[in-house]
Motif scaffolding. Sequence first.
Motif, PDB file in Angstrom:
ATOM      1  N   GLY A  71       0.736  -1.327  -0.184  1.00 33.21           N
ATOM      2  CA  GLY A  71       0.003  -0.112  -0.001  1.00 33.21           C
ATOM      3  C   GLY A  71       0.866   1.388   0.181  1.00 33.21           C
ATOM      4  N   VAL A  72       2.173   1.113  -0.121  1.00 29.02           N
ATOM      5  CA  VAL A  72       2.843   2.541  -0.127  1.00 29.02           C
ATOM      6  C   VAL A  72       3.956   2.500  -1.404  1.00 29.02           C
ATOM      7  N   CYS A  73       4.115   3.593  -2.097  1.00 26.72           N
ATOM      8  CA  CYS A  73       5.102   3.589  -2.931  1.00 26.72           C
ATOM      9  C   CYS A  73       5.590   5.133  -3.104  1.00 26.72           C
ATOM     10  N   SER A  74       7.084   5.170  -2.839  1.00 24.82           N
ATOM     11  CA  SER A  74       7.671   6.371  -2.608  1.00 24.82           C
ATOM     12  C   SER A  74       8.627   6.320  -3.846  1.00 24.82           C
ATOM     13  N   MET A  75       8.620   7.337  -4.545  1.00 22.94           N
ATOM     14  CA  MET A  75       9.293   7.149  -6.101  1.00 22.94           C
ATOM     15  C   MET A  75      11.065   7.487  -5.717  1.00 22.94           C
ATOM     16  N   ASP A  76      11.074   8.051  -4.654  1.00 24.34           N
ATOM     17  CA  ASP A  76      12.491   8.185  -4.580  1.00 24.34           C
ATOM     18  C   ASP A  76      13.212   6.954  -4.063  1.00 24.34           C
ATOM     19  N   SER A  77      12.701   5.985  -3.645  1.00 21.47           N
ATOM     20  CA  SER A  77      13.098   4.726  -3.332  1.00 21.47           C
ATOM     21  C   SER A  77      13.252   3.825  -4.328  1.00 21.47           C
ATOM     22  N   MET A  78      12.743   4.345  -5.575  1.00 26.46           N
ATOM     23  CA  MET A  78      12.416   3.091  -6.617  1.00 26.46           C
ATOM     24  C   MET A  78      13.499   3.218  -7.724  1.00 26.46           C
ATOM     25  N   ASP A  79      13.940   1.962  -8.451  1.00 25.21           N
ATOM     26  CA  ASP A  79      14.855   2.002  -9.234  1.00 25.21           C
ATOM     27  C   ASP A  79      14.351   2.770 -10.633  1.00 25.21           C
ATOM     28  N   PRO A  80      14.966   3.738 -11.144  1.00 30.13           N
ATOM     29  CA  PRO A  80      14.532   4.530 -12.140  1.00 30.13           C
ATOM     30  C   PRO A  80      14.142   3.680 -13.438  1.00 30.13           C
ATOM     31  N   ASP A  81      14.964   2.386 -13.455  1.00 25.08           N
ATOM     32  CA  ASP A  81      14.602   1.449 -14.669  1.00 25.08           C
ATOM     33  C   ASP A  81      13.289   0.826 -14.405  1.00 25.08           C
ATOM     34  N   LEU A  82      12.940   0.624 -13.328  1.00 21.42           N
ATOM     35  CA  LEU A  82      11.709  -0.006 -13.002  1.00 21.42           C
ATOM     36  C   LEU A  82      10.489   1.087 -13.396  1.00 21.42           C
ATOM     37  N   ILE A  83      10.770   2.007 -12.943  1.00 21.30           N
ATOM     38  CA  ILE A  83       9.772   3.256 -12.960  1.00 21.30           C
ATOM     39  C   ILE A  83       9.487   3.252 -14.638  1.00 21.30           C
ATOM     40  N   GLU A  84      10.470   3.465 -15.326  1.00 23.93           N
ATOM     41  CA  GLU A  84      10.584   3.320 -16.778  1.00 23.93           C
ATOM     42  C   GLU A  84       9.712   2.106 -17.329  1.00 23.93           C
ATOM     43  N   ARG A  85       9.809   1.104 -16.650  1.00 22.47           N
ATOM     44  CA  ARG A  85       9.296  -0.125 -17.287  1.00 22.47           C
ATOM     45  C   ARG A  85       7.791  -0.065 -17.051  1.00 22.47           C
ATOM     46  N   ILE A  86       7.510   0.394 -15.631  1.00 25.13           N
ATOM     47  CA  ILE A  86       6.059   0.431 -15.247  1.00 25.13           C
ATOM     48  C   ILE A  86       5.313   1.660 -16.272  1.00 25.13           C
ATOM     49  N   GLN A  87       5.819   2.618 -16.269  1.00 22.82           N
ATOM     50  CA  GLN A  87       5.306   3.820 -17.175  1.00 22.82           C
ATOM     51  C   GLN A  87       5.229   3.293 -18.683  1.00 22.82           C
ATOM     52  N   SER A  88       5.992   2.637 -19.162  1.00 24.85           N
ATOM     53  CA  SER A  88       5.698   2.159 -20.532  1.00 24.85           C
ATOM     54  C   SER A  88       4.523   0.813 -20.746  1.00 24.85           C
ATOM     55  N   ARG A  89       4.158   0.589 -19.556  1.00 25.77           N
ATOM     56  CA  ARG A  89       3.127  -0.573 -19.604  1.00 25.77           C
ATOM     57  C   ARG A  89       1.725   0.236 -19.037  1.00 25.77           C
ATOM     58  N   VAL A  90       1.877   1.156 -18.420  1.00 25.84           N
ATOM     59  CA  VAL A  90       0.585   1.541 -17.935  1.00 25.84           C
ATOM     60  C   VAL A  90      -0.232   2.705 -18.998  1.00 25.84           C
ATOM     61  N   PRO A  91      -1.222   2.391 -19.309  1.00 27.17           N
ATOM     62  CA  PRO A  91      -2.228   3.226 -20.473  1.00 27.17           C
ATOM     63  C   PRO A  91      -2.189   4.644 -20.010  1.00 27.17           C
ATOM     64  N   VAL A  92      -2.068   5.522 -20.688  1.00 26.24           N
ATOM     65  CA  VAL A  92      -2.134   7.018 -20.747  1.00 26.24           C
ATOM     66  C   VAL A  92      -3.207   7.582 -19.767  1.00 26.24           C
ATOM     67  N   THR A  93      -4.441   6.744 -20.194  1.00 22.30           N
ATOM     68  CA  THR A  93      -5.680   7.268 -19.636  1.00 22.30           C
ATOM     69  C   THR A  93      -5.756   6.759 -18.146  1.00 22.30           C
ATOM     70  N   ASP A  94      -4.775   6.139 -17.518  1.00 19.94           N
ATOM     71  CA  ASP A  94      -4.798   5.735 -16.110  1.00 19.94           C
ATOM     72  C   ASP A  94      -4.265   6.965 -15.510  1.00 19.94           C
ATOM     73  N   LEU A  95      -3.648   8.028 -16.192  1.00 24.19           N
ATOM     74  CA  LEU A  95      -3.158   9.204 -15.746  1.00 24.19           C
ATOM     75  C   LEU A  95      -4.114  10.352 -15.336  1.00 24.19           C
ATOM     76  N   TRP A  96      -3.819  10.808 -13.920  1.00 25.74           N
ATOM     77  CA  TRP A  96      -4.522  11.883 -13.367  1.00 25.74           C
ATOM     78  C   TRP A  96      -4.888  13.027 -14.608  1.00 25.74           C
ATOM     79  N   GLY A  97      -5.943  13.408 -15.008  1.00 28.37           N
ATOM     80  CA  GLY A  97      -6.097  14.468 -16.034  1.00 28.37           C
ATOM     81  C   GLY A  97      -6.170  13.884 -17.292  1.00 28.37           C
ATOM     82  N   VAL A  98      -6.006  12.747 -17.609  1.00 30.35           N
ATOM     83  CA  VAL A  98      -6.203  12.277 -19.119  1.00 30.35           C
ATOM     84  C   VAL A  98      -7.417  11.413 -18.985  1.00 30.35           C
ATOM     85  N   GLY A  99      -8.463  11.899 -19.862  1.00 30.16           N
ATOM     86  CA  GLY A  99      -9.603  11.151 -19.732  1.00 30.16           C
ATOM     87  C   GLY A  99      -9.629  10.244 -21.244  1.00 30.16           C
ATOM     88  N   GLY A 100     -11.049   9.885 -21.515  1.00 25.57           N
ATOM     89  CA  GLY A 100     -11.209   9.099 -22.703  1.00 25.57           C
ATOM     90  C   GLY A 100     -10.897  10.033 -24.007  1.00 25.57           C
TER      91      GLY A 100
END
Length: 425
Positions: free
Chosen positions: A163-192
Amino acid sequence: MSNERIALIDVNNFYVSCERVFDPKLVGRPVVVLSNNDGCVVARSQEAKDLGITTGAPFFQVKQFMRSHGMVARSSNYELYGDMSARVMEVLSRFGTWQEVYSIDESFLGVQGTPDQLGELATRIRATVGRSVGVPVCVGVAPTKTLAKFANHVAKHNAHLNGVCSMDSMDPDLIERIQSRVPVTDLWGVGGKTGTKLAGMGISTIADLKCADVTEIRKKFSVVLQRTVLELNGTPCIAHHEERADKQQIMYSRSFSSPVTTLDAMQEVMSIYAQRGASRLMGDGLWATLLTVTAGTSRFASGEASFPSVTLKLPRPTQDPILLTRLASAAMRDIMRPGASYVRGGVVLSGLQPDPGQEAFGIFEDEVSEKHVGDVLGAVKAKFGDKAIGLGSGGLAVEPKWSMKREYSSPKFTTEWAELPVVRA
DNA sequence: TCTGGGGTCCTAGGACCC
DNA sequence: TCTGGGGTCCTAGGACCC
């Protein structure tokens, strides 16, 4: 090293979690909370989500799960949720240098510390809310609001993160991998709509949007999406509002449990809604200068739907229930179509301003006495509750037949003495 | 039979003014 | 007879959020 960061905390399945605090039998079972009139699903437990029930699903279409899967339904209990929300927000406020309450179950907090300290803080926030209020939360920590929302999303969808995720403790490669998998519409402010247009430009994941050309985004979309791109890259550009900004409008709008077809019945609706609106104005210390009345036929019925609506300038800034009732009824008379079957109606008060002083008093005697009646109504409601007194149909002791259906309501566990939960040991 | 409610922010376009 | 251009204010409507 000490960094300013933003934490976004939200309660998992908030309405369901509130119900579960007082009814442990609901734990582990599919649970849905319904909209007004028990019309459709507005909140689901994880088990209900796993059954494929979507937000907004009409209740009658998923009702069969009650028998087949032991699903439990609850009518929405906003007194309970509002009170639980206040408790969560109070606890959260202890952890931040600033707090922005973003919605009934979400809050941004200003936090700081080393990566390790931030991770530890996030864990402590989650544990404290769980222990003192009893609802589960997820915590995301990042340099910008958009990224904090994203981190929260990651926390929610990866069980091993607890239940917790702090970006400063995350491996940048892992962040990159997740972001390239998650659809842009899951982002706050981007709707259909924006998602479809982005897809046409070959932008479909968060990673795609992150490296898009900001100038081009600004040109093809708007400053809103441009800010999202900047925030994705770590530049904070969405302001935070610690004080709840003054409201811009007060809306009172409901669908009816049975259709309203006559002018008389609709005027009864307007009378009651206008008085509810006036109560809210008084509660917030605001005066309205514009009044909008609306009605609507069903979108799902055959034939053409119609949504009559009209806005009028009030003769003076007001919170007077008599004046608002009279004008709302008259306006509705002008726009409603005889014979149409209306399933919803509403009153919107806008052009809101704080105490206008003398301007609010009419120069004529009847206006002055109306003002006094309004004060008396307000005082009685403040002391004895909203239903204690009302004008005309607003004072009906018996609910009119179009009023809300709430078949599955839980008690007001935390705000009514008579409805306190009873524990037997 | 039965399909939520309450908000915010931004933009474009019209009216009006000088 | 010629008929600019910039500014402000307001409103409607779109998009999004929870």
